[in-house]
Write a protein that holds these residues in place. Structure first.
Motif, short mmCIF file in Angstrom:
data_model
loop_
_atom_site.label_atom_id
_atom_site.label_comp_id
_atom_site.label_asym_id
_atom_site.label_seq_id
_atom_site.Cartn_x
_atom_site.Cartn_y
_atom_site.Cartn_z
N THR A 32 0.86 -1.22 -0.16
CA THR A 32 0.26 0.05 0.25
C THR A 32 0.73 1.22 0.45
O THR A 32 2.07 1.20 0.14
CB THR A 32 -0.59 -0.16 1.37
N TYR A 33 0.55 2.22 -1.17
CA TYR A 33 1.56 3.73 -1.10
C TYR A 33 0.72 4.61 0.36
O TYR A 33 -0.45 4.66 -0.49
CB TYR A 33 1.53 3.63 -2.54
N ASN A 34 1.50 5.43 0.11
CA ASN A 34 1.02 6.77 0.45
C ASN A 34 0.34 7.87 -0.80
O ASN A 34 0.57 8.09 -1.13
CB ASN A 34 1.67 7.74 1.28
N ARG A 35 -0.70 7.95 -0.16
CA ARG A 35 -1.43 8.66 -1.76
C ARG A 35 -1.21 10.03 -2.15
O ARG A 35 -1.06 9.82 -2.36
CB ARG A 35 -2.81 9.01 -1.51
N ASP A 36 -0.19 10.73 -0.85
CA ASP A 36 -0.36 12.08 -1.31
C ASP A 36 1.38 11.92 -1.61
O ASP A 36 1.76 12.81 -1.96
CB ASP A 36 0.07 12.74 0.30
N ASN A 37 1.94 10.97 -1.39
CA ASN A 37 3.49 10.51 -2.68
C ASN A 37 3.31 10.66 -4.41
O ASN A 37 4.31 10.45 -4.66
CB ASN A 37 4.16 9.55 -1.59
N LEU A 38 2.11 9.97 -3.85
CA LEU A 38 1.85 9.76 -5.94
C LEU A 38 1.66 11.06 -6.31
O LEU A 38 2.02 11.00 -7.27
CB LEU A 38 0.84 8.57 -5.49
N THR A 39 0.64 11.36 -5.30
CA THR A 39 -0.01 13.35 -6.23
C THR A 39 1.19 14.05 -6.37
O THR A 39 0.93 15.28 -6.75
CB THR A 39 -1.57 13.39 -5.76
#
Length: 108
Positions: free
Chosen positions: A14-21
């Motif tokens: 699971t990735y942190n959504r903020d890191n992706l965006t």
């Protein structure tokens, strides 16, 4: 592509959504960019695998003789153990290795 130095995880995480965006500010743009890179990676790995397997190819018209080539099996197993292209693309995205630009903004 350097398949031996891939640092992407082999299983789902699971990735942190903020890191992706963070780089784009938009989740859909980020996913679109990652998906395009995953397609590129998939094409590169597929071409590399086919090239390596062609070295071991034997062309016989006879179906009676089936040879098991241990080198060919090892090459196939190596590529099966690699992380999936989308996992590699996400890791490259998080590491900042993917170049992208917004073409909707005018360049001055």
């Amino acid at each position: 592509m350097d398949t031996k130095n891939i640092k992407a995880p082999a299983s789902t995480i699971t990735y942190n959504r903020d890191n992706l965006t963070n780089p784009t500010g938009n989740m859909y743009e980020a996913i679109s960019i990652i998906a395009k890179r995953a397609e590129q990676i998939n094409t590169d790995v597929k071409e590399e695998l086919i090239e390596k397997l062609e070295e071991f190819a034997t062309y016989n018209d006879s179906l009676e003789e089936v040879f098991e080539n241990k080198e060919q099996i090892e090459v196939s197993k190596f590529y099966e153990r690699l992380p999936k292209p989308h996992q590699i693309a996400v890791q490259e995205w998080l590491d900042g290795k993917i170049y992208f630009r917004d073409t909707s903004k005018s360049e001055e």
